[in-house]
Design a protein around this motif. Structure first.
Motif, mmCIF file in Angstrom:
data_model
loop_
_atom_site.group_PDB
_atom_site.id
_atom_site.type_symbol
_atom_site.label_atom_id
_atom_site.label_comp_id
_atom_site.label_asym_id
_atom_site.label_seq_id
_atom_site.Cartn_x
_atom_site.Cartn_y
_atom_site.Cartn_z
ATOM 1 N N ILE A 130 0.843 -1.194 0.000
ATOM 2 C CA ILE A 130 0.000 0.000 0.000
ATOM 3 C C ILE A 130 0.884 1.251 0.000
ATOM 4 C CG2 ILE A 130 -1.776 1.282 1.275
ATOM 5 C CD1 ILE A 130 -2.744 -1.328 -0.106
ATOM 6 N N ASP A 131 2.019 1.209 0.705
ATOM 7 C CA ASP A 131 2.950 2.342 0.709
ATOM 8 C C ASP A 131 3.422 2.659 -0.704
ATOM 9 O OD1 ASP A 131 2.791 2.634 3.450
ATOM 10 O OD2 ASP A 131 4.618 1.487 3.859
ATOM 11 N N GLU A 132 3.819 1.622 -1.456
ATOM 12 C CA GLU A 132 4.292 1.821 -2.826
ATOM 13 C C GLU A 132 3.176 2.368 -3.714
ATOM 14 O OE1 GLU A 132 7.608 -1.771 -3.139
ATOM 15 O OE2 GLU A 132 5.504 -2.211 -3.579
ATOM 16 N N LEU A 133 1.982 1.867 -3.507
ATOM 17 C CA LEU A 133 0.841 2.301 -4.307
ATOM 18 C C LEU A 133 0.522 3.774 -4.054
ATOM 19 C CD1 LEU A 133 -1.379 1.305 -6.275
ATOM 20 C CD2 LEU A 133 -2.787 0.882 -4.269
ATOM 21 N N ILE A 134 0.503 4.144 -2.795
ATOM 22 C CA ILE A 134 0.142 5.514 -2.432
ATOM 23 C C ILE A 134 1.218 6.508 -2.869
ATOM 24 C CG2 ILE A 134 -0.250 7.056 -0.453
ATOM 25 C CD1 ILE A 134 -1.776 4.787 0.852
ATOM 26 N N ASN A 158 -12.353 -10.306 -7.086
ATOM 27 C CA ASN A 158 -11.319 -11.350 -7.129
ATOM 28 C C ASN A 158 -10.164 -11.016 -8.073
ATOM 29 O OD1 ASN A 158 -12.356 -13.094 -5.172
ATOM 30 N ND2 ASN A 158 -13.845 -13.883 -6.655
ATOM 31 N N VAL A 159 -9.816 -9.740 -8.176
ATOM 32 C CA VAL A 159 -8.663 -9.333 -8.966
ATOM 33 C C VAL A 159 -7.406 -9.411 -8.093
ATOM 34 C CG1 VAL A 159 -7.597 -7.415 -10.234
ATOM 35 C CG2 VAL A 159 -10.057 -7.835 -10.431
ATOM 36 N N PHE A 160 -7.565 -9.111 -6.802
ATOM 37 C CA PHE A 160 -6.437 -9.119 -5.878
ATOM 38 C C PHE A 160 -6.700 -10.031 -4.688
ATOM 39 C CE2 PHE A 160 -5.774 -4.783 -7.673
ATOM 40 C CZ PHE A 160 -4.486 -4.953 -8.112
ATOM 41 N N ASP A 161 -5.602 -10.654 -4.209
ATOM 42 C CA ASP A 161 -5.576 -11.274 -2.892
ATOM 43 C C ASP A 161 -4.913 -10.259 -1.985
ATOM 44 O OD1 ASP A 161 -6.790 -13.745 -3.274
ATOM 45 O OD2 ASP A 161 -4.931 -14.681 -3.993
ATOM 46 N N VAL A 162 -5.166 -10.348 -0.719
ATOM 47 C CA VAL A 162 -4.592 -9.385 0.214
ATOM 48 C C VAL A 162 -3.736 -10.092 1.255
ATOM 49 C CG1 VAL A 162 -6.440 -7.718 -0.076
ATOM 50 C CG2 VAL A 162 -6.639 -9.426 1.694
ATOM 51 N N ALA A 163 -2.780 -9.356 1.782
ATOM 52 C CA ALA A 163 -1.943 -9.848 2.873
ATOM 53 C C ALA A 163 -1.649 -8.671 3.795
ATOM 54 C CB ALA A 163 -0.653 -10.443 2.318
ATOM 55 N N GLU A 164 -1.255 -8.990 5.032
ATOM 56 C CA GLU A 164 -0.959 -7.928 5.980
ATOM 57 C C GLU A 164 0.333 -7.217 5.596
ATOM 58 O OE1 GLU A 164 -0.712 -7.515 10.745
ATOM 59 O OE2 GLU A 164 -2.152 -8.940 9.932
ATOM 60 N N GLY A 165 1.373 -7.930 5.290
ATOM 61 C CA GLY A 165 2.625 -7.360 4.799
ATOM 62 C C GLY A 165 3.289 -6.387 5.744
ATOM 63 N N ASN A 166 4.382 -5.786 5.265
ATOM 64 C CA ASN A 166 5.156 -4.868 6.107
ATOM 65 C C ASN A 166 4.962 -3.413 5.673
ATOM 66 O OD1 ASN A 166 6.501 -4.984 3.704
ATOM 67 N ND2 ASN A 166 8.525 -5.342 4.576
ATOM 68 N N SER A 167 3.814 -3.073 5.181
ATOM 69 C CA SER A 167 3.497 -1.714 4.768
ATOM 70 C C SER A 167 3.165 -0.878 6.000
ATOM 71 C CB SER A 167 2.307 -1.743 3.804
ATOM 72 O OG SER A 167 2.018 -0.450 3.343
ATOM 73 N N ARG A 168 3.654 0.362 6.034
ATOM 74 C CA ARG A 168 3.337 1.263 7.157
ATOM 75 C C ARG A 168 1.859 1.639 7.131
ATOM 76 N NH1 ARG A 168 7.836 3.897 5.002
ATOM 77 N NH2 ARG A 168 6.389 5.406 4.169
ATOM 78 N N GLN A 169 1.369 1.928 5.933
ATOM 79 C CA GLN A 169 -0.036 2.286 5.800
ATOM 80 C C GLN A 169 -0.826 1.056 5.402
ATOM 81 O OE1 GLN A 169 -0.949 5.772 3.615
ATOM 82 N NE2 GLN A 169 0.837 6.895 4.353
ATOM 83 N N LYS A 170 -1.961 0.914 6.007
ATOM 84 C CA LYS A 170 -2.805 -0.240 5.721
ATOM 85 C C LYS A 170 -4.215 0.242 5.441
ATOM 86 C CE LYS A 170 -0.105 -3.340 8.642
ATOM 87 N NZ LYS A 170 0.673 -3.989 7.662
ATOM 88 N N ILE A 171 -4.898 -0.485 4.610
ATOM 89 C CA ILE A 171 -6.292 -0.165 4.311
ATOM 90 C C ILE A 171 -7.157 -1.028 5.211
ATOM 91 C CG2 ILE A 171 -8.091 -0.275 2.557
ATOM 92 C CD1 ILE A 171 -5.988 0.458 0.524
ATOM 93 N N GLY A 172 -8.059 -0.394 5.897
ATOM 94 C CA GLY A 172 -8.930 -1.120 6.816
ATOM 95 C C GLY A 172 -8.165 -1.664 8.011
ATOM 96 N N GLY A 173 -6.966 -1.171 8.247
ATOM 97 C CA GLY A 173 -6.161 -1.615 9.384
ATOM 98 C C GLY A 173 -5.464 -2.945 9.187
ATOM 99 N N LYS A 174 -5.761 -3.669 8.098
ATOM 100 C CA LYS A 174 -5.184 -5.004 7.910
ATOM 101 C C LYS A 174 -4.521 -5.186 6.554
ATOM 102 C CE LYS A 174 -8.430 -7.226 11.015
ATOM 103 N NZ LYS A 174 -9.444 -8.224 11.163
ATOM 104 N N ILE A 175 -5.013 -4.546 5.520
ATOM 105 C CA ILE A 175 -4.510 -4.781 4.164
ATOM 106 C C ILE A 175 -3.265 -3.942 3.926
ATOM 107 C CG2 ILE A 175 -5.031 -4.687 1.698
ATOM 108 C CD1 ILE A 175 -8.030 -4.871 2.520
#
Length: 181
Positions: A130-134, A158-175
């Motif tokens: 999400i950091d890279e995207l933003i 169903n275009v994307f699967d999601v993971a918690e990952g090591n992103s500083r910013q998260k969508i919905g607190g988890k993605i």
């Protein structure tokens, strides 16, 4: 004879200092004038001084560099805000709706275009945080809430699967990471 009444109180104080009279801030203008007249100056010298200070009064004050730099800063900020608004308009649709006989300007962002752009960024099997995207310049033009809705729609489609990952910013607190299917 010189007319001391034409001078401001500040200029009268300067004139008084020049002839050796210590100005008293509590004195009224008439008191200052009477002190200057009673100083025993020659009329020619007093006329010269009054003329000198009258010219200062009539000379327009120059703007200080601080005021000019503040104005330049404000103009720069306005330019940046206009650029931002123009970029918002470039990714949004502007429409006029009629409500109660008045025109109401609305700005709506086309989610389909945003979703199409996000899908084009990531090939199947690749991932993006999400950091890279933003941080992408084109994404920064999109309001955050619209970006979130676009991502949720892509997950639901169903275009994307999601993971918690090591992103500083998260969508919905988890993605934190999007993985393209």
């Amino acid at each position: 004879m010189a007319n001391l009444n034409d001078l401001t109180v500040d200029l009268l104080d300067k004139l008084a200092k020049e002839i050796g009279i210590k100005p008293n801030k509590k004195d009224k203008k008439t008191d200052k004038i009477s002190k200057i007249n009673s100083a025993g100056l020659e009329d020619i010298r007093l006329d010269q001084l009054v003329q000198k200070y009258y010219e200062q009064k009539s000379t327009p004050k120059k703007r200080s560099k601080d005021v000019i730099s503040e104005i330049k800063g404000r103009v720069k900020l306005l330019e940046e805000q206009v650029k931002f608004l123009m970029s918002e308009i470039s990714v949004s649709k502007v429409s006029v709706m009629k409500e109660n006989g008045h025109g109401l300007l609305t700005v709506t962002t086309d989610l389909a275009e945003i979703k199409k752009f996000i899908k084009s960024l990531i090939s199947p099997g690749e991932s993006i945080t999400i950091d890279e995207l933003i941080e992408l310049k084109e994404i920064q033009k999109i309001p955050l809430i619209t970006l979130k809705h676009s991502i949720y729609d892509l997950i639901d489609e169903n275009v994307f699967d999601v993971a918690e990952g090591n992103s500083r910013q998260k969508i919905g607190g988890k993605i934190g990471v999007l993985v393209r299917k």
